[in-house]
Design a protein around this motif. Structure first.
Motif, mmCIF file in Angstrom:
data_model
loop_
_atom_site.group_PDB
_atom_site.id
_atom_site.type_symbol
_atom_site.label_atom_id
_atom_site.label_comp_id
_atom_site.label_asym_id
_atom_site.label_seq_id
_atom_site.Cartn_x
_atom_site.Cartn_y
_atom_site.Cartn_z
ATOM 1 N N PHE A 11 0.830 -1.200 0.000
ATOM 2 C CA PHE A 11 0.000 0.000 0.000
ATOM 3 C C PHE A 11 0.869 1.257 0.000
ATOM 4 O O PHE A 11 0.648 2.182 -0.786
ATOM 5 N N GLU A 12 1.869 1.281 0.863
ATOM 6 C CA GLU A 12 2.766 2.440 0.931
ATOM 7 C C GLU A 12 3.555 2.597 -0.355
ATOM 8 O O GLU A 12 3.766 3.714 -0.830
ATOM 9 N N LEU A 13 3.972 1.496 -0.934
ATOM 10 C CA LEU A 13 4.709 1.533 -2.192
ATOM 11 C C LEU A 13 3.835 2.066 -3.327
ATOM 12 O O LEU A 13 4.287 2.868 -4.145
ATOM 13 N N ALA A 14 2.582 1.656 -3.363
ATOM 14 C CA ALA A 14 1.662 2.140 -4.406
ATOM 15 C C ALA A 14 1.466 3.644 -4.305
ATOM 16 O O ALA A 14 1.438 4.348 -5.326
ATOM 17 N N ILE A 15 1.341 4.157 -3.092
ATOM 18 C CA ILE A 15 1.192 5.605 -2.910
ATOM 19 C C ILE A 15 2.472 6.321 -3.339
ATOM 20 O O ILE A 15 2.421 7.340 -4.041
ATOM 21 N N ALA A 16 3.621 5.793 -2.953
ATOM 22 C CA ALA A 16 4.900 6.419 -3.317
ATOM 23 C C ALA A 16 5.094 6.439 -4.829
ATOM 24 O O ALA A 16 5.529 7.449 -5.393
ATOM 25 N N VAL A 17 4.753 5.363 -5.491
ATOM 26 C CA VAL A 17 4.883 5.304 -6.953
ATOM 27 C C VAL A 17 3.931 6.290 -7.619
ATOM 28 O O VAL A 17 4.311 6.993 -8.556
ATOM 29 N N ALA A 18 2.709 6.379 -7.147
ATOM 30 C CA ALA A 18 1.741 7.308 -7.735
ATOM 31 C C ALA A 18 2.197 8.756 -7.566
ATOM 32 O O ALA A 18 2.108 9.553 -8.508
ATOM 33 N N VAL A 19 2.663 9.093 -6.386
ATOM 34 C CA VAL A 19 3.115 10.465 -6.132
ATOM 35 C C VAL A 19 4.358 10.775 -6.956
ATOM 36 O O VAL A 19 4.477 11.860 -7.539
ATOM 37 N N THR A 20 5.285 9.817 -7.042
ATOM 38 C CA THR A 20 6.511 10.025 -7.811
ATOM 39 C C THR A 20 6.225 10.131 -9.303
ATOM 40 O O THR A 20 6.774 10.983 -9.997
ATOM 41 N N THR A 21 5.350 9.293 -9.792
ATOM 42 C CA THR A 21 5.056 9.258 -11.225
ATOM 43 C C THR A 21 4.249 10.469 -11.684
ATOM 44 O O THR A 21 4.570 11.087 -12.700
ATOM 45 N N PHE A 22 3.197 10.791 -10.946
ATOM 46 C CA PHE A 22 2.270 11.826 -11.404
ATOM 47 C C PHE A 22 2.462 13.174 -10.721
ATOM 48 O O PHE A 22 1.887 14.162 -11.151
ATOM 49 N N GLY A 23 3.219 13.243 -9.643
ATOM 50 C CA GLY A 23 3.416 14.499 -8.929
ATOM 51 C C GLY A 23 2.478 14.614 -7.745
ATOM 52 O O GLY A 23 1.399 14.025 -7.724
ATOM 53 N N LEU A 24 2.898 15.380 -6.768
ATOM 54 C CA LEU A 24 2.155 15.479 -5.509
ATOM 55 C C LEU A 24 0.776 16.114 -5.685
ATOM 56 O O LEU A 24 -0.179 15.734 -5.020
ATOM 57 N N GLY A 25 0.643 17.052 -6.595
ATOM 58 C CA GLY A 25 -0.630 17.751 -6.758
ATOM 59 C C GLY A 25 -1.539 17.172 -7.823
ATOM 60 O O GLY A 25 -2.553 17.766 -8.165
ATOM 61 N N SER A 26 -1.216 15.990 -8.343
ATOM 62 C CA SER A 26 -2.004 15.435 -9.442
ATOM 63 C C SER A 26 -3.258 14.726 -8.943
ATOM 64 O O SER A 26 -3.340 14.277 -7.812
#
Length: 61
Positions: A11-26
């Motif tokens: 779960f934590e990895l999925a959030i980190a990948v999403a934030v890294t890939t799309f940006g914090l404000g996406s």
């Protein structure tokens, strides 16, 4: 217990990948975080509803 820790890490990895890939404000990162936060209570509510109807309509003797 080991399986629970692995799921939390996933779960934590999925959030980190999403934030890294799309940006914090996406919107995608926002959906990844909020979606999982909403999913658990909704699933618990549906299980409770199913158990209620099981007791009501399928009385075990």
């Amino acid at each position: 217990m080991k399986e629970l820790k692995e799921n939390i890490i996933d779960f934590e990895l999925a959030i980190a990948v999403a934030v890294t890939t799309f940006g914090l404000g996406s919107g995608e990162a926002f959906t990844t975080i909020i979606g999982t936060v909403i999913e658990v209570p909704v699933m618990l509510m549906l299980v409770n509803i199913a158990l209620y109807f099981k007791k009501r309509f399928y009385k075990i003797k």
